[in-house]
Design an enzyme around this catalytic site. Structure first.
Site, PDB file in Angstrom:
ATOM      1  N   GLU A  40       0.943  -1.244   0.030  1.00 21.10           N
ATOM      2  CA  GLU A  40      -0.002   0.030   0.013  1.00 21.10           C
ATOM      3  C   GLU A  40       0.892   1.235  -0.117  1.00 21.10           C
ATOM      4  OE1 GLU A  40      -3.635   1.983   3.054  1.00 21.10           O
ATOM      5  OE2 GLU A  40      -2.026   0.811   3.518  1.00 21.10           O
ATOM      6  N   LYS A 110     -10.014   3.570  -1.456  1.00 22.51           N
ATOM      7  CA  LYS A 110     -10.061   2.863  -0.296  1.00 22.51           C
ATOM      8  C   LYS A 110     -11.316   3.251   0.660  1.00 22.51           C
ATOM      9  CE  LYS A 110      -7.056   1.763   4.002  1.00 22.51           C
ATOM     10  NZ  LYS A 110      -5.879   2.245   4.413  1.00 22.51           N
ATOM     11  N   CYS A 147      -5.647  -2.837   2.988  1.00 22.47           N
ATOM     12  CA  CYS A 147      -5.162  -2.764   4.245  1.00 22.47           C
ATOM     13  C   CYS A 147      -6.101  -2.874   5.189  1.00 22.47           C
ATOM     14  CB  CYS A 147      -4.235  -1.555   4.362  1.00 22.47           C
ATOM     15  SG  CYS A 147      -3.090  -1.452   5.923  1.00 22.47           S
TER      16      CYS A 147
END
Length: 266
Positions: A40, A110, A147
């Site tokens: 990431e 995200k 993540c």
């Protein structure tokens, strides 16, 4: 299908990170991989300046991505990573991209921002508002996560119910008490509860744990990295998924409707 995990420590200058990514792409092709997952926020990092990555943000048509796209024209490897992309007023998206044959074939902003353990990603980053797409790699449907998304089982379940057999997760999992245990437990749980493969790739270095791994549909880690840079390769076997789902039909036996994304205003 052979998959690869390219674990490394992100540097301060974006050009160094572009060179590392391109080198890992070249090495993954040499290993016969069809899919490479990188960590990431690979554009830039300064461990003494937590805002450096955001300040270094580039658009998707900027020089960092363009160099990776140029390198990807040489083969059919699918490469997945995230980087910070400007969204105006000094704020950014944490954007996952999948690239193949010189093109961006999928993108995802995200959804779950890391506002936990005394950190606040939302201070500079805007959350996405759409579920990530599935992509096809050699006939295998791949679901995309980033993540902190790992801690939200509804997301993984939705992607699998939509057809994903493999979930991939670029990450920068921050060190801390019990955090390595959290990482392994959560990656394993997402694979086992959904009877799918999960390829989770973490950044290594002084701030983050590394520990990239591939977990199979019965929760078995077939390959894993330590805390140092590494390129791992492993096989994802569709027949393994079929066999496990016949023996452990949790998806067929479930009594709940597919999770839906809640509407949330910025």
């Amino acid at each position: 299908m052979k998959v690869a995990a390219g674990q490394f420590a992100v540097r301060r200058e974006w050009q160094e990170n572009a060179d590392i990514c391109i080198g890992l792409m070249h090495d993954a092709v040499g290993e016969g991989a069809s899919l490479l997952v990188l960590p990431e926020a690979v554009l830039a990092r300064d461990n003494d300046n937590p805002d450096w990555g955001v300040r270094s943000a580039q658009p998707l048509d900027g020089p960092f991505v363009n160099q990776l796209l140029s390198a990807s024209q040489q083969n059919t490897l699918t490469t997945i990573l995230t980087l910070h992309v400007p969204d105006g007023d000094g704020r950014v998206f944490n954007t996952l991209i999948a690239i193949r044959c010189g093109e961006i074939i999928a993108r995802y902003n995200k959804l779950h921002l890391y506002d936990a353990f005394a950190m606040q990603e939302s201070r500079n980053v805007n959350a996405g508002d759409e579920l990530p797409p599935l992509i096809d790699v050699e006939g295998i449907k791949v679901g995309l996560m980033t993540c902190y998304d790992l801690r939200f089982p509804e997301m993984a379940r939705r992607l699998v119910l939509d057809g994903a057999s493999l979930l991939v997760l670029p990450a920068a999992w921050v060190r801390g008490p019990h955090k390595e245990m959290h990482w392994e437990v959560l990656v394993t749980a997402r694979a086992l509860e959904n009877t799918c493969y999960v390829l989770a790739v973490g950044e290594c270095g002084p701030r983050n744990i590394g520990n990239s791994l591939l977990v199979d549909p019965l929760g078995i880690a077939t390959v894993r990295a330590a805390e140092v840079p590494a390129l791992l390769t492993a096989e994802v076997d569709p027949q393994r998924i079929v066999a496990v789902r016949q023996a452990l039909p949790v998806l067929a036996n479930r009594r709940f409707s597919p999770p839906e994304l809640a509407v949330k205003n910025r």
